[in-house]
Write an enzyme that holds these catalytic residues in place. Structure first.
Site, short mmCIF file in Angstrom:
data_model
loop_
_atom_site.label_atom_id
_atom_site.label_comp_id
_atom_site.label_asym_id
_atom_site.label_seq_id
_atom_site.Cartn_x
_atom_site.Cartn_y
_atom_site.Cartn_z
CG HIS A 70 -2.00 -0.97 1.22
ND1 HIS A 70 -3.12 -0.83 2.00
CD2 HIS A 70 -2.18 -2.12 0.53
CE1 HIS A 70 -3.93 -1.84 1.79
NE2 HIS A 70 -3.38 -2.65 0.91
CD GLU A 72 -1.99 4.16 3.35
OE1 GLU A 72 -1.73 3.53 2.29
OE2 GLU A 72 -3.12 4.18 3.85
CB CYS A 100 -6.67 -0.34 5.21
SG CYS A 100 -4.96 -0.95 5.13
CB CYS A 103 -2.06 1.60 6.20
SG CYS A 103 -1.66 0.78 4.62
#
Length: 167
Positions: A70, A72, A100, A103
């Site tokens: 992801h 992040e 999410c 993260c």
């Protein structure tokens, strides 16, 4: 990251309190556009410390065949390498979509004190929409957060991406 070193703070609109959140979120949106161009879900993130970008990333799950890739996670890893520490205590993370649970957990583990996010994520948001991990008193760290910064623009890039996938 070096591309951003010559930016002038006066060129960007600041939110109340003098925080240049719009400036940094626009740079996170640039990362999201890179993801879209690579046919990845268009989410972008940057980590700022001392007025400079120390980490940046965009979704790369498809490209890397990695469920943890992801925006992040990539930006946090890059920031830790740049700063030579996993503790990102003096940093602010800017991300175009509400983090999410994975993260948000990484942000907590990295001791990031501030997260600024764009569009809400009603299906997986762990800051405000579904969960409030940053405010959970049972955890040993709290994260301040500001949401909905450039939310329309952050949401639009996602909507357009998925509309293209369905059409």
């Amino acid at each position: 990251m070096d591309d951003f070193d010559n930016l002038d703070d006066d060129d960007f609109e600041c939110l109340p309190g003098g925080q240049p959140h719009d400036r940094w979120m626009r740079l996170a949106l640039d990362e999201a556009r890179i993801a879209a161009a690579e046919d990845e879900v268009p989410v972008g993130a940057i980590v700022v410390a001392g007025g400079r970008i120390v980490g940046s990333g965009h979704n790369q799950r498809e490209q890397l065949n990695d469920p943890t890739a992801h925006a992040e996670m990539i930006a946090l890893t890059q920031a830790a390498a740049t700063l030579g520490s996993w503790r990102l205590e003096g940093c602010t993370l800017y991300v175009t979509l509400e983090p999410c649970p994975m993260c948000a957990g990484a942000i907590l583990q990295a001791r990031v004190p501030m997260v600024v996010w764009g569009a809400a994520d009603p299906k997986a948001g762990a800051v405000q929409s579904l969960y409030r991990l940053f405010e959970d008193a049972r955890l040993n760290h709290r994260v301040e957060h500001v949401g909905h910064v450039l939310a329309d623009e952050c949401g639009r890039i996602l909507t357009e991406f998925f509309r293209g996938k369905r059409g």
